[in-house]
Design an enzyme around this catalytic site. Structure first.
Site, short mmCIF file in Angstrom:
data_model
loop_
_atom_site.label_atom_id
_atom_site.label_comp_id
_atom_site.label_asym_id
_atom_site.label_seq_id
_atom_site.Cartn_x
_atom_site.Cartn_y
_atom_site.Cartn_z
N CYS A 2 0.82 -1.20 0.00
CA CYS A 2 0.00 0.00 0.00
C CYS A 2 0.86 1.25 0.00
CB CYS A 2 -0.87 0.02 1.25
SG CYS A 2 -1.86 -1.44 1.46
N ARG A 28 5.02 0.46 -6.11
CA ARG A 28 4.99 -0.38 -4.91
C ARG A 28 4.04 -1.58 -5.09
NH1 ARG A 28 6.45 2.69 -0.05
NH2 ARG A 28 4.99 1.48 1.17
N TRP A 74 -2.88 -2.63 -1.51
CA TRP A 74 -2.43 -3.98 -1.88
C TRP A 74 -3.11 -4.90 -0.89
CZ3 TRP A 74 0.76 -7.89 0.31
CH2 TRP A 74 1.30 -8.81 -0.60
N ASN A 100 -1.61 1.92 6.02
CA ASN A 100 -0.72 0.84 5.58
C ASN A 100 -0.39 -0.01 6.80
OD1 ASN A 100 -0.61 2.12 3.17
ND2 ASN A 100 1.57 2.61 3.25
N GLY A 101 -0.23 -1.32 6.58
CA GLY A 101 0.16 -2.20 7.68
C GLY A 101 -0.98 -3.15 8.04
N GLU A 481 19.11 -15.79 -8.67
CA GLU A 481 18.57 -14.48 -8.99
C GLU A 481 18.01 -14.45 -10.42
OE1 GLU A 481 17.65 -12.01 -7.51
OE2 GLU A 481 17.70 -10.33 -8.90
N LYS A 485 14.19 -13.47 -11.19
CA LYS A 485 13.85 -12.34 -12.06
C LYS A 485 12.91 -12.81 -13.16
CE LYS A 485 14.78 -9.82 -10.46
NZ LYS A 485 15.21 -9.12 -9.29
N GLU A 488 9.31 -13.73 -11.76
CA GLU A 488 8.46 -12.66 -11.23
C GLU A 488 7.91 -11.74 -12.31
OE1 GLU A 488 12.00 -9.80 -9.45
OE2 GLU A 488 10.00 -9.60 -8.62
N HIS A 504 21.13 -34.52 -8.74
CA HIS A 504 20.54 -35.08 -7.51
C HIS A 504 19.03 -34.92 -7.48
CE1 HIS A 504 24.51 -35.86 -5.92
NE2 HIS A 504 24.85 -34.61 -6.22
N LYS A 603 6.71 -3.64 -4.47
CA LYS A 603 8.10 -3.23 -4.40
C LYS A 603 8.63 -3.33 -2.98
CE LYS A 603 11.92 -1.48 -6.01
NZ LYS A 603 12.77 -2.46 -6.75
O1 M6R Z 1 13.66 -3.95 -0.15
P1 M6R Z 1 14.27 -5.29 0.05
O2 M6R Z 1 15.60 -5.44 -0.63
O3 M6R Z 1 14.34 -5.70 1.47
O4 M6R Z 1 13.26 -6.30 -0.66
C1 M6R Z 1 13.39 -7.67 -0.51
C2 M6R Z 1 12.61 -8.41 -1.57
O5 M6R Z 1 11.23 -8.19 -1.41
C3 M6R Z 1 13.02 -7.96 -2.98
O6 M6R Z 1 14.39 -8.13 -3.17
C4 M6R Z 1 12.27 -8.76 -4.07
O7 M6R Z 1 12.63 -10.10 -4.02
C5 M6R Z 1 12.63 -8.14 -5.41
N1 M6R Z 1 11.74 -7.07 -5.71
C6 M6R Z 1 12.62 -9.13 -6.52
O8 M6R Z 1 13.02 -8.53 -7.71
#
Ligand code: M6R
Length: 608
Positions: A2, A28, A74, A100-101, A481, A485, A488, A504, A603
């Site tokens: 949010c 976000r 969100w 938010n929260g 990673e 990427k 997502e 394995h 985000k």
């Molecule tokens: O803000 P942060 O680095 O703590 O966020 C952690 C994860 O939510 C963040 O790295 C997420 O996996 C990425 N947006 C993926 O691309």
């Protein structure tokens, strides 16, 4: 997650300021949006869907006012419907609240309020707040006191902004959820900060009001702000608190797309510059020294890293750097840290977090503090909760990252972790081999960006069944990673593995429909073993894409090669990663995905 925006003192521009703020917070992640305006009149407009839909709804409704709040939601409690969108109101329609929260005791509060005759319109936890305020107002409290008393009944995490009909003020409070106040420039436009008259803004993140001001005040947990013709911040005890005004250094232009189709592509291309910023003034090549502010005196006997998602992959990489330097080190998923072994002796606990606001990481860092450990955050966000709660902060200096997919901040994290080890635990021999590679890294990365054929590879495999990524040592976190990427932003299935693990179990998944991206750097034993793994998948008909510096014979067995320049293996991790970022981007683009705002993701993940 949010997003909140609020403003006072923007006159006729109030509504547009709010909607612009919401657009700036889109990165976000959200599924509904709304605004409320007060002052001369009072009204709310909200809708599920995107801000375009909110704009369309606003065109049908006349809404004006001199004070306002806005929100992108969100979903946590209840699906993304118009009713569940914020702002929420009380029974009389005289109070509007954004939040938010997560309010943990909302069910008890809601039961009590319902029993007392209140009617709820949404399934959200937030809606209890306007009803609590309503009760206080009904019993004769002034608006500020009513909001303050309502907030005092909440348990859990919240950033809250509220307006009350007939009052030209905005009220805000926080606990465990970020809120930042923007202090506007004076009315004459002389450029000086005008603390006396505003305008004032409140937001969950600076981009929401960065267009209007660079002067910010960070609200702390338990603080309460009243924004009207002036700004008053009080503590939990109601006493005024002196707050420092800080200046944000990045330019509003940095948050635009600069001609790129997506923020993600822009941010991938910004990496050479982001790396220069990260390294600037911290590395003295002639003297072969590294000097990083605030961490120079640290001499940890052991390290525990805590992080989530992409930042966790950076933690895996950082842990290898320390292990190689002889310092015992372990990377933990922040959400699992509470059940991990406690730090030993003077172990340092390092939270890696781009945003500095990830709830799981903050919670792990708090756990570490409770266990008596010294803490450091590696972050991109000056003034974030992580920086305020940790003993030390190491800034990656990547500039604002808007795309939900972390790209340039991952590069910044890896570069900063190199600075961290070089400045604290590595000897001069190691420094003299790594520092030149770091110096060349921005240029090497530019050359990868300029010459990459990742778009062609992505086009060929965009409709593959699954994508696999394999690598060893520093290339193992990059393999993880690369898979994260791709999944997502493309919504396609992808997995990363330590190359030796394929046989394995995962090898059973490998077919001619599953391209395998093999990360091979150098020509030593590690590279040779990965080449062996390439042969294993090739024997099962899998197409192979070698991401390599060409020193080994990996290319011989590959259907495609994505090249990187030869460099130190630690620096090579950042280069192979760029090729994988580009593959993910182009696969998602080929499939027509909403790259900057992937479904269900946010985000900044501010709930545990
Ligand atoms: O803000 P942060 O680095 O703590 O966020 C952690 C994860 O939510 C963040 O790295 C997420 O996996 C990425 N947006 C993926 O691309």
């Amino acid at each position: 997650m949010c997003g909140i925006i609020g403003c006072v003192g923007r006159g006729d521009e109030t509504l547009e300021t709010l909607v612009h703020g919401l657009e700036s917070l889109e990165y976000r992640g959200y599924d509904s949006a709304g605004v409320a305006l007060g002052g001369d009149s009072f009204g709310v407009c909200k809708t599920s869907g995107e801000i375009e839909q909110l704009r369309a709804a606003l065109a049908e409704q006349s809404l004006s006012g001199s004070v306002g709040i806005g929100h992108t939601r969100w979903s946590t409690h209840g699906p993304p419907t118009d009713e569940n969108a914020h702002p929420h109101q009380d029974c009389t329609g005289e109070v509007a609240v954004v939040h938010n929260g997560i309010i943990e005791n909302y069910q008890e509060l809601r039961d009590d309020l319902t029993a007392a005759g209140h009617t709820f319109k949404s399934e959200t936890d937030t809606e209890v707040v306007p009803h609590l305020i309503e009760d206080e107002l009904a019993s004769g409290a002034a608006p500020e006191a009513a909001v303050r008393t309502a907030v005092s009944q909440l348990e859990g995490s919240y950033a809250i902004a509220a307006i009350v009909d007939g009052t030209d003020a905005l009220f805000a409070a926080r606990n465990d959820s970020p809120l930042v106040i923007g202090v506007g420039l004076d009315a004459e436009g002389t450029g000086s900060t005008n603390l006396a008259n505003g305008p004032y803004f409140i937001a969950s993140d600076v981009p929401a009001f960065r267009k209007y001001t660079a002067q910010v005040i960070y609200l702390e947990d338990g603080e309460f702000a009243r924004l009207d013709g002036s700004l008053t911040v009080t503590g939990a005890d109601g006493q005024p608190v002196e707050k420092a005004v800080e200046t944000i250094e990045w330019d509003p232009e940095e948050t635009g797309k600069s001609g790129y189709d997506h923020y993600m592509l822009k941010e991938i291309n910004e990496q050479p510059r982001a790396l220069r910023q990260c390294l600037r003034g911290r590395v003295d090549e002639l003297a072969s020294t590294v000097d990083v502010e605030s961490i120079g005196d640290l001499d940890p006997s052991g390290i525990q890293f805590v992080a989530c998602g992409t930042s966790y992959h950076a933690a895996l990489y950082g842990s290898q750097l320390f292990e190689q330097a002889g310092v015992p080190s372990q990377a933990y998923l922040a959400s699992e840290y509470a059940s991990s072994p406690p730090p030993i002796g003077d172990d340092l606990v390092v939270g890696i977090t781009q945003s500095g606001e990830t709830a799981d990481t903050l919670s792990a860092l708090r756990e570490a503090k409770q266990r008596g450990a010294e803490t450091l955050t590696v972050t991109n966000t000056v003034g974030s909760t992580a920086t305020r709660e940790c003993d030390h902060a190491l800034y990656i200096r990547s500039g604002p990252e808007i795309g939900v997919a972390a790209t340039k901040t991952f590069a910044g994290q890896l570069a900063a972790l190199n600075l961290f080890t070089l400045a604290t635990v590595e000897d001069s021999q190691r420094r003299s081999s790594v520092i030149p590679a770091l110096r060349d890294l921005p240029g090497d990365m530019q050359s990868v960006l300029d010459n990459s054929t990742a778009a062609e590879v992505a086009e060929e495999y965009a409709t593959a069944e699954s994508f696999f990524f394999i690598g060893r040592r520093y290339q193992y976190p990059v393999a993880l990673e690369g898979a994260l990427k791709l999944k997502e932003i493309s919504y396609e299935h992808a997995e990363g593995f330590a190359a030796g693990e394929l046989k394995h179990g995962p090898l059973a998944l490998v077919t001619d429909q599953t391209p395998v991206f093999a990360l091979v750097v150098g020509d030593g034993p590690i590279a040779r073993k990965t080449v062996g793994n390439i042969k294993e998948v090739q024997a099962r008909d899998a197409p192979v894409v070698a991401v390599t510096d060409g020193q080994s014979n990996a290319a011989t067995y590959a259907d495609h090669v994505l090249e990187i320049p030869e460099t130190n293996p630690r620096a090579a991790a950042l280069l192979t990663n760029v090729q994988l970022q580009l593959v993910a981007y182009h696969v998602a683009d080929n499939l027509g995905r909403p790259i900057d705002k992937p479904r269900n993701l946010a985000k900044s993940v501010t709930v545990e």
